[in-house]
Design an enzyme around this catalytic site. Structure first.
Site, short mmCIF file in Angstrom:
data_model
loop_
_atom_site.label_atom_id
_atom_site.label_comp_id
_atom_site.label_asym_id
_atom_site.label_seq_id
_atom_site.Cartn_x
_atom_site.Cartn_y
_atom_site.Cartn_z
N GLU A 188 0.81 -1.21 0.00
CA GLU A 188 0.00 0.00 0.00
C GLU A 188 0.85 1.27 0.00
O GLU A 188 0.53 2.23 -0.68
CB GLU A 188 -0.94 -0.01 1.22
N ASP A 189 1.93 1.27 0.77
CA ASP A 189 2.65 2.53 1.01
C ASP A 189 3.96 2.68 0.26
O ASP A 189 4.61 3.71 0.36
CB ASP A 189 2.94 2.69 2.51
#
Ligand code: MN
Length: 759
Positions: free
Chosen positions: A112-113
């Site tokens: 996600e990051d």
């Protein structure tokens, strides 16, 4: 102060080149205290300590990969972002989890990051870990949109994801725990939202999966954020009690150990104080004071075998008097989350009530760590999920519930089920044809009937449970076969069922069905009001005459008119005028005459109380609160009709209602109609017994003021040299507010007792 003391382990850790001890309570300091990151070898050492076969190379690669991926990213605290996945992994080493779970924790925020992709993780760490990380990524995305009213759908996805591989839940819980521990760096508004979500969803889910330690810490951290005052009061009081009883705890431990050793049982005895949150819930829910809580301290007796558990029960029960009704055998009947233990309470050394939990070491482990206690080592047969399904009731339950719930198509229905029911124990019952009906615990046959079909509920008149006749209010047990007997003669259920039913579905259906019945009730009241007016005015009333006047009143039936009068939407004098156009003057004359003589409190001097927000009654009918004690939203209430005066609202528990038992026609079914957007205050009365001590009254008054209660009046009387009785009239927003104040008062050492008074 407790807060200061709690800070110490973290400060120490920071100076000692090790990361914060994962089991240490969170820092409560306002200014950022950076913790040094755990080193690569620390993590490997932790895993090797419980799993000698760990794949060290895998752990090392994951550590480096995640560290590089997060690179320069920072957390809100200013710490490197990588410290977060690392701490999450460390929390999971405390639960002694397998390599794949630890690695998934290290990688959980990468997709996600960072630039990482599922394909890359699959390639480097294998598809098992890839799938775990992807599951966590989905949950994270869910969280980001969860403010968008899609809560029901999100919860469903959450449950589906964790029922695929429960290790996703374990990492998710550790992730949430670390975020909660480091919450002081977040803006206050999101702090509160995250704490509420934790208390609503994650803590109960941890409990449902048998992970008590995780649940308790999540609850405690949330409690501290949501209600810091209450948290501080409870902790302060617990500290004081612990200091006072310090010797007693040691003494009880010693006496228990000695007694058991003498009888040849080698036991480990440990006194333990309960968690602030569970104590607070008890104070609020059961409305008891600190002093009445017998179980602020509990004792655990850990022995080697089940046989020894029962021997210990025998020894304890023959040594000290047993408190009746407190013995529970969760070994022969484990809880649905796999919890096993014997519970009993005795009057032990020092005439003290002593709550005991007796269990084996293995049980103790499962009771604390739940599904995480079912080791995920590679030497088992089948996939971890398959094995878990066999070994863990909690997990089997999760799977089953997800199946049952995913059948309900309507998202609101799903949310209601999930929030209200998923996290509590359920009972599973059957129709005579074998259809499974899942209900929350404590549900009864009324709930069952409405779960089968609304028509079955509405026409239910009796039932058979497992072939035997039983009342409809019977609480259902797992496996019950329930046959609902119906009658077409019953068109609407008794309105009292609404309070008997446990499920939202049944309640809503009953409310709908009784609406007609309620309307009849209003029509009856309206008719009495109209007839009374005609009698006073000495005019003949006739239905036929009213029928002719219906167009003038813009109503279609006599019942409509009467119900409108009963609800206060129409005045009885309007009805009279519609029937007799020349009514007006006459009525004024006659009401002046007879009103003054027979009824000193005429309608003119009774206050119109449209201000009291009661549903269905408007300002034309004077409404007031019971004179002694009032009522607050959250109370179940009834209205008592007093001819010529109006309606008085009593809380249902008011003893004054006894006086009206013989006159059911005066009882009116009423409901609160408060508007959350414009909070208002309502009257309540408390009886507080204070210890006579300088400043004790001031303490009581300031507790009420600090918690936003308005004191209207205080009456004091001294009954003995030791105690003062205070009758306090105050104004609060609702029952929750009032109960909060009561609990806060009870937590004060100068307060001996607090009771609500209902006149
Ligand atoms: Mn995270």
């Amino acid at each position: 102060m407790a807060i200061g003391r709690r800070n110490q382990p973290q400060m120490q850790a920071a100076t000692e080149a090790v990361a914060a001890v994962p089991s240490a309570p969170p820092a409560a300091a306002k200014k950022p205290v950076r913790t040094k990151m755990m080193r690569q070898y620390d993590l490997v050492d932790r895993v090797r300590a419980y799993n000698p076969n760990t794949d060290e190379d895998l752990l090392n690669r994951a550590y480096v990969y995640a560290m590089m991926a997060h690179g320069e990213q920072k957390r809100a605290s200013g710490d490197p972002y990588f410290s977060h996945p690392l701490e999450v992994a460390a929390i999971l080493t405390n639960l002694k989890l397998d390599d794949a779970t630890i690695v998934a924790a290290l990688l959980h925020d990468t997709i996600e990051d960072t630039e990482s992709t599922r394909a890359e993780i699959d390639q480097m760490f294998g598809s098992e870990i890839g799938a775990l990380v992807e599951g966590l990524t989905k949950l994270k995305r869910l969280e980001l949109v969860s403010r968008e009213a899609k809560q029901a759908e999100n919860l469903r996805k959450l449950l589906l994801a964790i029922s695929d591989d429960v290790r996703v839940l374990l990492v998710k819980l550790a992730d949430r725990l670390h975020n909660m521990r480091t919450m002081e760096f977040m803006p206050p508004a999101s702090r509160r939202r995250i704490a509420e979500e934790t208390l609503d969803i994650y803590a109960p889910l941890a409990g449902r999966m048998g992970m008590q330690e995780m649940r308790e810490e999540l609850e405690d951290l949330s409690f501290r954020i949501i209600d810091p005052d209450a948290h501080a009061v409870v902790v302060q009081r617990l500290d004081a009690l612990e200091a006072r009883d310090k010797n007693l705890i040691g003494e009880i431990e010693a006496q228990l150990s000695a007694k058991l050793a003498k009888n040849g049982v080698n036991a480990h005895v440990k006194g333990r104080r309960k968690q602030p949150f569970s104590i607070w819930m008890k104070m609020e829910r059961k409305s008891v004071g600190f002093e009445q809580l017998s179980d602020i301290f509990g004792f655990r007796i850990i022995v080697n075998s089940i046989a020894e558990v029962y021997r210990t029960v025998g020894i304890v029960h023959t040594t000290w008097p047993v408190v009746p009704g407190r013995f529970k055998d969760y070994i022969s009947t484990p809880k649905q989350n796999d919890y096993r233990s014997i519970h009993t309470t005795v009057i032990g050394p020092g005439k003290q009530r002593v709550e005991l939990q007796i269990r084996t070491e293995e049980m103790d482990r499962v009771n604390e760590y739940g599904i995480a206690a079912h080791a995920f080592y590679k030497d088992g047969v089948g996939s971890p999920t398959e094995r878990l399904e066999k070994e863990s009731n909690a997990f089997a339950w999760l799977r089953h519930t997800v199946e049952v719930l995913s059948e309900s198509a309507n998202p609101e229905e799903f949310l209601e089920h999930t929030k209200m029911e998923l996290f509590h124990d359920q009972v599973f019952c059957f129709t005579p044809k074998g259809k499974l009906i899942a209900l929350p615990r404590h549900a009864n046959v009324i709930d069952f009937a409405y779960a089968v079909h609304t028509d079955v509920g509405n026409s239910a008149v009796g039932c058979k449970i497992n072939g035997k006749f039983a009342p409809l209010s019977s609480e259902l047990q797992n496996g019950d076969e329930v046959e609902v007997l119906t009658s077409q003669a019953q068109s609407a259920p008794p309105s009292a069922w609404e309070s008997l039913a446990v499920t939202g579905k049944a309640r809503a259906a009953i409310r709908r069905a009784t609406r007609t019945a309620v309307r009849d009730q209003y029509a009856g009241l309206g008719r009495r009001i109209v007839e009374r007016l005609f009698m006073r005015a000495k005019i003949a009333y006739a239905d036929d005459k009213l029928k002719g006047a219906l167009p003038r009143l813009a109503r279609v039936s006599i019942d409509d008119v009467m119900a409108a009068v009963g609800r206060g939407e129409m005045k009885a004098s309007d009805v009279a005028r519609a029937m007799y156009p020349d009514y007006k003057e006459e009525a004024r004359l006659s009401s002046k005459k007879s009103g003054a003589a027979a009824n000193p409190k005429s309608a003119a001097d009774t206050k119109t109380s449209g201000a009291i927000p009661i549903r269905g009654i408007n300002s034309d009918l004077p409404v007031k609160f019971a004179p002694n004690g009032g009522a607050v939203p959250g109370d179940r209430i009834v209205g008592i009709v007093t001819p010529g005066e109006g309606i008085t609202i009593y809380p249902i528990q008011s003893p004054a209602l006894k006086d009206f038992e013989e006159e059911p026609e005066r009882w009116l079914d009423v409901r609160w109609d408060t508007d959350e957007a414009t909070p208002r205050r309502f009257p309540a009365r408390l009886h507080v017994q204070n210890v006579n001590e300088p400043g004790s009254l001031a303490q009581v008054a300031s507790v009420i003021a600090e918690h936003d209660g308005n004191i209207d009046n205080i009456n004091m009387s001294r009954r003995s040299p030791d105690f003062t009785d205070l009758i306090i009239d105050l104004e609060v927003y609702d029952l929750k507010h009032l109960n909060g104040i009561i609990a806060q008062l009870r937590a004060k050492a100068v307060v001996a007792s607090v009771d609500r008074i209902n006149g």
